[in-house]
Design an enzyme around this catalytic site. Structure first.
Site, mmCIF file in Angstrom:
data_model
loop_
_atom_site.group_PDB
_atom_site.id
_atom_site.type_symbol
_atom_site.label_atom_id
_atom_site.label_comp_id
_atom_site.label_asym_id
_atom_site.label_seq_id
_atom_site.Cartn_x
_atom_site.Cartn_y
_atom_site.Cartn_z
ATOM 1 N NE ARG A 1 19.301 62.971 48.345
ATOM 2 C CZ ARG A 1 20.053 61.888 48.468
ATOM 3 N NH1 ARG A 1 20.528 61.226 47.419
ATOM 4 N NH2 ARG A 1 20.351 61.647 49.500
ATOM 5 C CE LYS B 1 17.508 60.617 38.836
ATOM 6 N NZ LYS B 1 17.957 60.782 40.070
ATOM 7 N NE ARG C 1 27.513 54.916 43.664
ATOM 8 C CZ ARG C 1 26.945 55.844 43.356
ATOM 9 N NH1 ARG C 1 25.507 55.884 43.447
ATOM 10 N NH2 ARG C 1 27.285 56.928 43.153
HETATM 11 C C1 BTN Z 1 17.651 64.260 41.557
HETATM 12 O O1 BTN Z 1 17.233 63.090 41.332
HETATM 13 O O2 BTN Z 1 18.881 64.411 41.637
HETATM 14 C C2 BTN Z 1 16.605 65.152 41.807
HETATM 15 C C3 BTN Z 1 16.497 65.971 40.408
HETATM 16 C C4 BTN Z 1 15.176 67.107 40.494
HETATM 17 C C5 BTN Z 1 15.044 67.999 39.527
HETATM 18 C C6 BTN Z 1 14.018 68.668 39.377
HETATM 19 S S1 BTN Z 1 13.589 69.394 37.662
HETATM 20 C C7 BTN Z 1 12.595 70.635 38.582
HETATM 21 C C8 BTN Z 1 13.344 71.133 39.823
HETATM 22 N N1 BTN Z 1 14.253 72.126 39.837
HETATM 23 C C9 BTN Z 1 15.456 71.960 39.646
HETATM 24 O O3 BTN Z 1 16.485 72.554 39.400
HETATM 25 N N2 BTN Z 1 15.667 70.690 40.311
HETATM 26 C C10 BTN Z 1 14.240 70.075 40.389
#
Ligand code: BTN
Length: 326
Positions: free
Chosen positions: A122, A187, A323
């Site tokens: 994100r 995480k 946060r």
């Molecule tokens: C986050 O927490 O910031 C979201 C992470 C999402 C990661 C997944 S992995 C599969 C899909 N492809 C990506 O490029 N991102 C999501």
């Protein structure tokens, strides 16, 4: 270049294999096999030399297998899946399906990758995605009925992921609004929902889920925040990546089907049972500035509810970061 997954499958019995035999079986030159082995090493797969001629894997590589995943999901889920595509490598499974969506691909396409070279999180963050270590999964979805609220979608998928992991035996799984899957405030996974659509075609969503399963320790410096993987959460008793993927896929599709009919009635209540910040004072960064308040959970549209002293305010999923103030 030889397909790395085929090469791993040939070596996955743990026995030594000569370059000559591998080259003969694949119908390629020995040099191609040597390059393939070097490529495996560069991706972090430990390949040991045995004598002058042979190689063996230091440990079995847990590869993804679309058939095994399909066999582990129920009939209803299978009916909603158009196809499961397993790629050895892709820039990002989300980006791949966004492209597929633009090309008009039918809903229900699932993309899994062994490795992402530009995995995205994100707010433009990088999602660290080493080879054959974790789950990187995206689904292309089009809703038939009513317009679906993106906030409800993201939080609904979050709850589905938390329930799926709990059903696998993981304990203390928590959610941090809007899209983090945590364990003891570290995480474990994340959800990235992207939306696109053009006037001539129906809107579609790409739902991306990343879950750390066996994150190699040497990737830690790249992650940039406290993290954990499922093997630590489950004390080594981790199901295979195929089983984890199947459980996540089943839960996600069940949630999407439910959303098509208005979504869970008890979303806010179930979210509260996983919310790691419930009742905590937090600082919320929004494009309009920082808002302080106490987390009261989410509303039926997946908006964060903050008690800001004089009144309760709801925040949607935009460019907001959360946060904890500790
Ligand atoms: C986050 O927490 O910031 C979201 C992470 C999402 C990661 C997944 S992995 C599969 C899909 N492809 C990506 O490029 N991102 C999501």
């Amino acid at each position: 270049m030889i397909d790395v997954c085929s090469l791993i499958r040939a070596l996955n019995d743990g026995k030594p294999h000569t370059g000559e035999r591998l080259a003969r079986n694949f119908g390629v030159a020995q040099m191609t096999i040597s390059r393939g082995i070097e490529h495996l090493k560069a991706m972090g797969i430990e390949v040991r030399a045995v004598g002058e001629q042979s190689h063996r894997l230091a440990r079995r590589v847990d590869l993804l297998d679309a058939q095994a995943i399909l066999q582990s999901i129920d009939k209803r889920t299978r009916a909603a899946v158009d196809r499961i595509e397993v790629l050895p490598e892709v820039d990002s499974t989300n980006a791949h399906l966004m492209r597929a969506g633009i090309a008009g691909t039918a809903a229900g396409l699932v993309c899994l990758a062994e490795r992402q070279t530009e995995g995205r999180g994100r707010r433009g963050r990088v999602w660290v995605s080493p080879f054959a270590a974790n789950v990187y999964m995206s689904l292309l979805w089009r809703f038939n009925g009513q317009a679906v609220n993106p906030g409800r979608l993201t939080t609904g998928i979050g709850v589905a992921v938390a329930e799926a992991l709990t059903s696998l035996g993981a304990t203390e799984i928590a959610l941090k609004w809007p899209n983090d899957v945590l364990w003891r405030r570290r995480k474990l996974g994340g959800i990235l929902v992207e939306r696109a659509g053009y006037a001539s075609r129906r809107i579609y969503f790409v739902i991306g889920i990343g879950l750390n399963v066996h994150m190699p320790e040497h990737y830690a410096p790249k992650i940039g925040q406290p993290w954990v993987d499922l093997s630590m959460v489950m004390n080594g008793a981790t199901p295979s990546r195929n089983e984890v993927t199947a459980r996540l896929l089943q839960a996600t599709i069940a949630e999407l089907v439910l959303l098509e009919h208005g979504g869970r009635k008890d979303l806010a209540q179930v979210w509260r049972s996983y919310d790691c910040n419930l009742g905590r004072p937090v600082a919320l960064r929004t494009p309009q500035g920082v808002q302080r308040g106490v987390v009261m959970g989410i509303d039926a549209d997946g908006r964060l509810l903050l008690n800001c002293g004089d009144r309760q305010r709801a925040f949607n999923c935009g460019e907001i970061s959360l946060r904890s103030v500790t």
